[in-house]
Design an enzyme around this catalytic site. Structure first.
Site, PDB file in Angstrom:
ATOM      1  N   TYR C 128       0.839  -1.206   0.000  1.00  0.00           N
ATOM      2  CA  TYR C 128       0.000   0.000   0.000  1.00  0.00           C
ATOM      3  C   TYR C 128       0.878   1.263   0.000  1.00  0.00           C
ATOM      4  O   TYR C 128       0.834   2.070  -0.912  1.00  0.00           O
ATOM      5  CB  TYR C 128      -0.892   0.040   1.239  1.00  0.00           C
ATOM      6  CG  TYR C 128      -2.168  -0.770   1.165  1.00  0.00           C
ATOM      7  CD1 TYR C 128      -2.353  -1.778   0.212  1.00  0.00           C
ATOM      8  CD2 TYR C 128      -3.207  -0.535   2.059  1.00  0.00           C
ATOM      9  CE1 TYR C 128      -3.524  -2.511   0.168  1.00  0.00           C
ATOM     10  CE2 TYR C 128      -4.389  -1.268   2.017  1.00  0.00           C
ATOM     11  CZ  TYR C 128      -4.536  -2.259   1.079  1.00  0.00           C
ATOM     12  OH  TYR C 128      -5.699  -2.977   1.045  1.00  0.00           O
ATOM     13  N   GLU C 244     -12.899  -4.692   8.696  1.00  0.00           N
ATOM     14  CA  GLU C 244     -12.124  -5.846   9.124  1.00  0.00           C
ATOM     15  C   GLU C 244     -11.064  -5.523  10.153  1.00  0.00           C
ATOM     16  O   GLU C 244     -10.106  -6.240  10.306  1.00  0.00           O
ATOM     17  CB  GLU C 244     -11.495  -6.524   7.890  1.00  0.00           C
ATOM     18  CG  GLU C 244     -12.515  -7.134   6.968  1.00  0.00           C
ATOM     19  CD  GLU C 244     -13.360  -8.232   7.626  1.00  0.00           C
ATOM     20  OE1 GLU C 244     -12.846  -8.909   8.525  1.00  0.00           O
ATOM     21  OE2 GLU C 244     -14.527  -8.381   7.243  1.00  0.00           O
ATOM     22  N   SER C 383      -2.001   6.795  10.704  1.00  0.00           N
ATOM     23  CA  SER C 383      -1.443   7.414  11.905  1.00  0.00           C
ATOM     24  C   SER C 383      -2.559   7.892  12.833  1.00  0.00           C
ATOM     25  O   SER C 383      -3.703   8.067  12.404  1.00  0.00           O
ATOM     26  CB  SER C 383      -0.563   8.605  11.530  1.00  0.00           C
ATOM     27  OG  SER C 383      -1.384   9.676  11.098  1.00  0.00           O
ATOM     28  N   GLU C 385      -2.992  10.719  13.901  1.00  0.00           N
ATOM     29  CA  GLU C 385      -3.496  12.005  13.396  1.00  0.00           C
ATOM     30  C   GLU C 385      -4.586  11.754  12.341  1.00  0.00           C
ATOM     31  O   GLU C 385      -5.609  12.444  12.320  1.00  0.00           O
ATOM     32  CB  GLU C 385      -2.356  12.833  12.794  1.00  0.00           C
ATOM     33  CG  GLU C 385      -1.370  13.376  13.824  1.00  0.00           C
ATOM     34  CD  GLU C 385      -0.467  12.314  14.425  1.00  0.00           C
ATOM     35  OE1 GLU C 385      -0.133  11.342  13.698  1.00  0.00           O
ATOM     36  OE2 GLU C 385      -0.106  12.424  15.607  1.00  0.00           O
TER      37      GLU C 385
END
Lengths: 398, 376, 398, 376
Positions: C128, C244, C383, C385
């Site tokens: 990814y 998931e 993250s 954030e």
């Protein structure tokens, strides 16, 4: 590098200490120590005592009756005054209006207003904030429209601290609507006895009416009351923010609050021993003391650079934030040290009543109200979020 | 494992929220307090009539609830609305003690409490005592008179009858030797001095000047009251924790609304990322507070060690999260959050001052550690 | 409201516990307990043991060999496995690729790939992230250009966990450049043995090479390896994020880490008594335990809602943030509990060497590396954030 | 009250920064560590030649500095550059002890240390000891031989001579009864086993198997070493605190640069307000760390109680701020901040691991409280 004070500075400290010991009325310092609220006449009393000593206006030029202390002297005075639980000097005329007049006012304005500040004849309050503006100060809407020799002022100010005692207010008003919001603002002096001025006290979360709303309904203000040039008021207001924010760290207050806290922790019994020996409470108290030890030096580093002529800019934002955190933590700890005795709300005692029938420890009635009141520190005078924005721009350059 | 409320509780919750929404608001509460009234007498009657007080007692005590989740439900709603009615003092504390310990004839009081006709209060703390439940000195000697002072008596001035903790043997701090006595507030020699608390509740100092009591006035067996006091304080801790949770929910919702509406620098302040992230943290911690309340509610009838572990864990977490939520709510509001006339002030004061009831964050952290060492 | 487990759930827990007691090799659990790093074959060993039991794929349909556990069962298994110090199951094929194939893959893809995941024949890794993208996942640049029956892939992936062991990688690649960045992304399965694929390990701050860069240089991938539709890959990737993310709170890990920490604090002497009795350390430990007690319930509330069919959305962001904070605090406390013994860096021991010559406590060598490694929790996988941003949009609606 | 460095110190600082900038970088350090070298021998020689080691000793000990602000200056720059040379172990610890206690003939060693020709190390900690300086068991009996183990000996494998703390009377934990002995690392029966630390420094375990020493090897009077050890550890605490400050400055600067350069969602991540505000807090705390270092540097020669109060205050604050700065620097960087090949990793490891040297945040918080109670 030298952490010690010079002999002159130590002598100055001794002089301040001796003055406080001999002149500060116990009646006043006891109220301050216990977090009680001073009456107008009590504040005037301390003002007059300092004026008699020539110490009322530390940063004014001698020609206008100022003490002309340098930044370190001011710091020393602040520390000693706080440790002696002296009342704070009401700063609006002395520390906020006066520097603007000295820098930008006409000779006539200086000669007229400055002596009256010292004598106490005029009590000034500040008309900056507005209900809709908040941290976005420049969006203010109070309008001053020129009509002949007068401005006609309409609008509303808020968070006007001690405005209930004041007879004069210095205001930021909108005189122009073109350009950026900052550009059409003027700095105007308004006699609060003028018809159309109304003051409404605001009760705060701690139950005290310390701040006010001030309403202006077609208030006619002589053009002679304009400071500097029309539409340049923002510059004068900003001048204050960058040049005159001494003591923004509140080190003196924190020193005194820590001393009180330690004394309370030593005399409050918890689980059969003094709270000061409870490891959890002691840990919190030690941590804030350690933070304060460092901040004293951070403050002195900034102050000492200022004394060398380096104007503190965004550094004062850092001091504001850290100083606020420490002061708020100290009041939070005092509230917690007070335990169940922090629960009763005794406004009469706080307003000056000599005793309270509940037989609480002397510091108890103010513990919770002071904690709630001190939440203002991170909001008023440029919120801590605004200060972080200043640091971002000025120091981080992000 | 099921976190859905039963149908009965869901209905009770809806009804209570509706009644409180219709009958309380900040203006009304301020007017009430300004008038010197300790609480809204009409609302009090209505709560009793609707069975809210009965929901706090189990069936065998004349109620129809009394489980941890019932207490949590009622007090979360009271906290959310900012109610200052003496439910805690009369039903959980005073009523709880009588229901647990009272003789058959004394149990009649519980029915009166549930009906809202009689109010009880628990006179327990004494000058200079802190959060230690066994720190009781008020002596009951063979002459059966009481002389001394009880402080911070919640709802004491509005009660017809006090449950008073007294020491019959041992020294302050001993868990043995404590007894509970029922004393009417109009007893000769008894003086009740009322005060308001920082968060707008009514409390009192009670002084006893040779107040005569008799054996009939005793609740339960002499000298053995500590365990029941601890158990009732566990229920009270759950009550104020749930109340704090409700007040946090209100403070949180007011703040989110304010972030959406308040414009600064040309946009809603809720568009500022620094504030968004802080609000997200507040949200997370309020969920943690809710879980802590669930944990205590679910363990209120557990064996003592497990129950008290949850009492201290929950009260510690509620205190920490409460301070965060209260302080962030004020800060994110800015100036308006500092004013008494804005409803937030009430929630903030209540959230913060609940830390001073039944042990604060430090007290319960230390207690949690101690209980852990004892269990190990 | 009911905090207790049903009889079936308790029976399931007993079954899990008994399986672990009888089947988890002590050799593996000791390595996990001590924070040592497992070899590829050790990970495969545990994979095979679970597969033999039929417990490898808790959330797959039975038709494909899944256990079809509900959310509470999965939570129970997770808790028990962690407390027994079982190795974590490598999730990339089982938990990340498989749900996408099940929802969007062709029947042929399901029949081909799913059994090979269970058997261990294929070891999948995730492609990814890219060096330039970070949290802005959709800005990915790896391109796949259609040439006849193949895509030709060029670009680079990074932070590919355990990619050094993998023979297959599922990738998000750019197949279109029009519209929003999210719109031209496809989901492609790539055999890492294809010419042009290069794996370069990245040593992390803890000294371990756990993640990798994967380079694609004109890699030819059969069109049959496209999952779902071209340019719809973003939808499939997001499906994973919202549907998931079981166990995102890491409650099981935290339970085990707390157990280890308590045992270390009880056995480490400090100032003449166990560290567990040092009030400052005990306070930190108690606070995180209290937070964890609440988070277990927060997690169960979300899990139990999910079991009722309410898909956890932004709630999983809350669990991720709080779970991360707790796990990081636990490793931070273990590091500090270890004191000076946390200083030596012993990579051979961590890689599996049986002893270390320095005579340190058994948990010491991994204490600091684990602390540094766990900093990744708040960075990778979206993250904290990014999670706060999701909460802002989805729950706060700001 | 003057916070400007003297002209001499300003020049030394500039020179040191220049030398370190020219001679150290992360790639070089990684290559060095990969090669198995404990430090950069050429840089070490250069530091000695330029007088950096001499700046750590006062004139009467053969140096030209030695004040708190000299130590702070040198170590802040070493920390800023990420140097792994054995300045702390040889000059502050080993050299400091010899300079304080050595007889005239032993003082020659100090000159060799300043010249960089001889390296010393201090073998003090033992297996299972923690941060208590008096927790020494290694016994020196009348037979004048040593048998036992010293652990975590910084720079031990690169030293020619060890200062070894030994117990001549009393029990582990007693401040009385400690002595210091000079032992060459090639003494028969002495084995040095080297290891690398998590933050890339070189350390060793030293085992003594009937190592014979003689009275000549003694540093100072028998049984009275504790006070000097405490004083030298105060200097070492200042050194690592200043080093942590320097490393924090580097981590902070790298993070600010990264915030400006790194683009995400179409703009520099430094434009995201949530990150700006966190960075502002980091900045404030780094200034607090600097003040803490100044405080300790300025009180290094104060009376013991005042000095140690600042030792514990400063180390506690450095530990707290260090964890914040290290963790925020990694988090604000994201993935790249997790990699060994990026220079931040070295600074972060060093900042965090300094908390494990000479007492961590908890140790010094407790000690600060204790010192306060003793003073009261």
């Amino acid at each position: 590098m030298d952490l010690s004070y010079t002999a002159e500075q130590e002598a100055f400290r001794a002089e301040v200490r001796s003055f406080l010991a001999n002149n500060l009325p116990k009646r006043l310092s006891e109220k301050v120590r216990l977090g009680k609220r001073l009456t107008k006449s009590e504040m005037e009393e301390w003002h007059a005592l300092l004026n008699a000593q020539g110490w009322l206006a530390p940063n004014w030029p001698a020609a206008y009756g100022g003490a002309e202390w340098d930044a370190v002297q001011r710091q020393i005075f602040e520390e000693e005054a706080c440790l002696a639980y002296a009342p704070r000097v009401v700063p609006f005329g002395l520390m906020m209006l006066a520097p603007v007049l000295l820098a930008f006012g006409s000779e006539e304005q200086k000669r007229h207003y400055l002596p009256r500040i010292l004598s106490g004849e005029d009590w000034w309050c500040q008309g900056y904030s507005e209900p809709g503006a908040g941290s976005d100060l420049a969006s203010l809407k109070t309008r001053a429209v020129r009509e002949g020799d007068h401005y006609v002022v309409n609008g509303q100010k808020t968070w006007t601290t001690l405005g209930q005692h004041a007879n004069w207010i210095f205001c930021l008003v909108r005189t122009g609507t073109e350009g950026k919001p900052q550009e059409g603002i003027s700095f105007l002096l308004i006699d609060m006895a003028t018809p159309g001025v109304t003051v409404r006290p605001i009760t705060l979360i701690d139950g005290e009416a310390e701040v006010n709303e001030v309403f202006f309904d077609n208030v006619r203000v002589p053009v002679a009351n304009l400071v500097g040039e029309e539409n340049k008021g923002w510059t004068y207001a900003k001048y204050l923010l960058t040049h005159e924010r001494t003591n923004i760290a509140g080190v003196g207050f924190s020193n005194a609050a820590l001393a009180t806290l330690k004394q309370v922790a030593a005399s409050t019994m918890s689980g059969g021993k003094p709270l000061a020996q409870n490891p959890h409470f002691a840990a919190r108290m030690a941590q804030v003391e350690i933070d304060l030890m460092a901040m004293r030096t951070t403050n002195l580093r900034v102050v000492s650079a200022a004394a060398k002529g380096q104007a503190p800019g965004a550094e004062s934002s850092m001091l504001k934030i850290k100083g606020t955190q420490i002061r708020q933590e100290l009041t939070s700890l005092l509230r917690r040290a007070t335990g169940p005795d922090a629960m009763p709300f005794l406004p009469d005692y706080l307003e000056g009543g000599d005793n309270q029938t509940l037989d609480l420890p002397e510091h108890a009635p103010a513990a919770a109200p002071s904690y709630f009141n001190m939440r203002k520190l991170s909001i008023f005078g440029g919120s801590n979020e605004i200060q972080r924005g200043i640091i971002t721009k000025a120091i981080l350059e992000l | 494992m099921d976190f859905t409320p039963t149908e009965d509780r869901a209905m009770l919750k809806d009804m209570l929220r509706r009644v409180l929404t219709e009958n309380t608001d900040h203006e009304k509460r301020r007017a009430l307090l300004a008038s010197g009234a300790p609480f809204d007498a009409a609302l009090w009657a209505q709560l009793a009539e609707l069975g809210i007080l009965g929901a706090l007692f189990p069936e065998d005590q004349g109620g129809f609830g009394g489980a941890g989740f019932d207490i949590a439900l009622v007090f979360e709603e009271l906290g959310r609305a900012g109610g200052i009615e003496p439910v805690l003092s009369s039903a959980i504390l005073g009523g709880g003690l009588v229901a647990q310990l009272g003789r058959a004839d004394q149990q009649a009081l519980v029915a009166e409490v549930i009906a809202g006709e009689t109010r009880l209060a628990f006179a327990h703390a004494e000058p200079g005592t802190r959060y230690d439940l066994a720190d009781v000195s008020l002596a009951l000697g063979p002459d059966m008179t009481l002389s001394g002072t009880k402080t911070h008596v919640l709802g004491g001035a509005e009660a017809q009858m006090l449950v008073v903790s007294v020491r019959e043997s041992g020294a302050a701090g001993d868990t043995d030797g404590l007894s509970l006595i029922l004393v009417p507030t109009d007893a000769p020699g008894l003086t009740v001095t009322r005060h308001v608390t920082v968060d707008g509740f009514s409390a009192a100092t009670v002084t006893f000047d040779s107040v005569a009591v008799d054996e009939e006035a005793r609740l339960g067996t002499a000298g053995t009251a500590y365990d029941v006091i601890e158990e009732v304080f566990a229920r009270a801790t759950l009550a104020v924790s749930a109340e704090a949770l409700g007040a946090m929910e209100s403070a949180k919702e007011m703040t989110i609304t304010y972030l959406k509406e308040r414009q600064q620098f040309g946009r809603a302040i809720g568009k500022f990322q620094a504030l968004q992230h802080r609000m997200a943290d507040v949200l997370i911690e309020v969920e943690q507070a809710r879980s802590a309340v669930v944990n205590l509610a679910g363990h209120l009838d557990a064996p003592r060690a497990l129950r008290e572990r949850h009492v201290s864990a929950t009260k510690n977490l509620i205190g920490r999260v409460g301070a965060l939520v209260a302080e962030e709510a004020v800060q994110l509001h800015g100036g308006i959050g500092m004013t008494d006339e804005y409803a937030l002030s009430h929630f903030v004061r209540r959230i913060v001052m609940i830390d001073h009831l039944f042990g604060d964050v430090d007290h319960h952290l230390e207690r949690f550690i101690q209980l852990g060492l004892e269990a190990a």
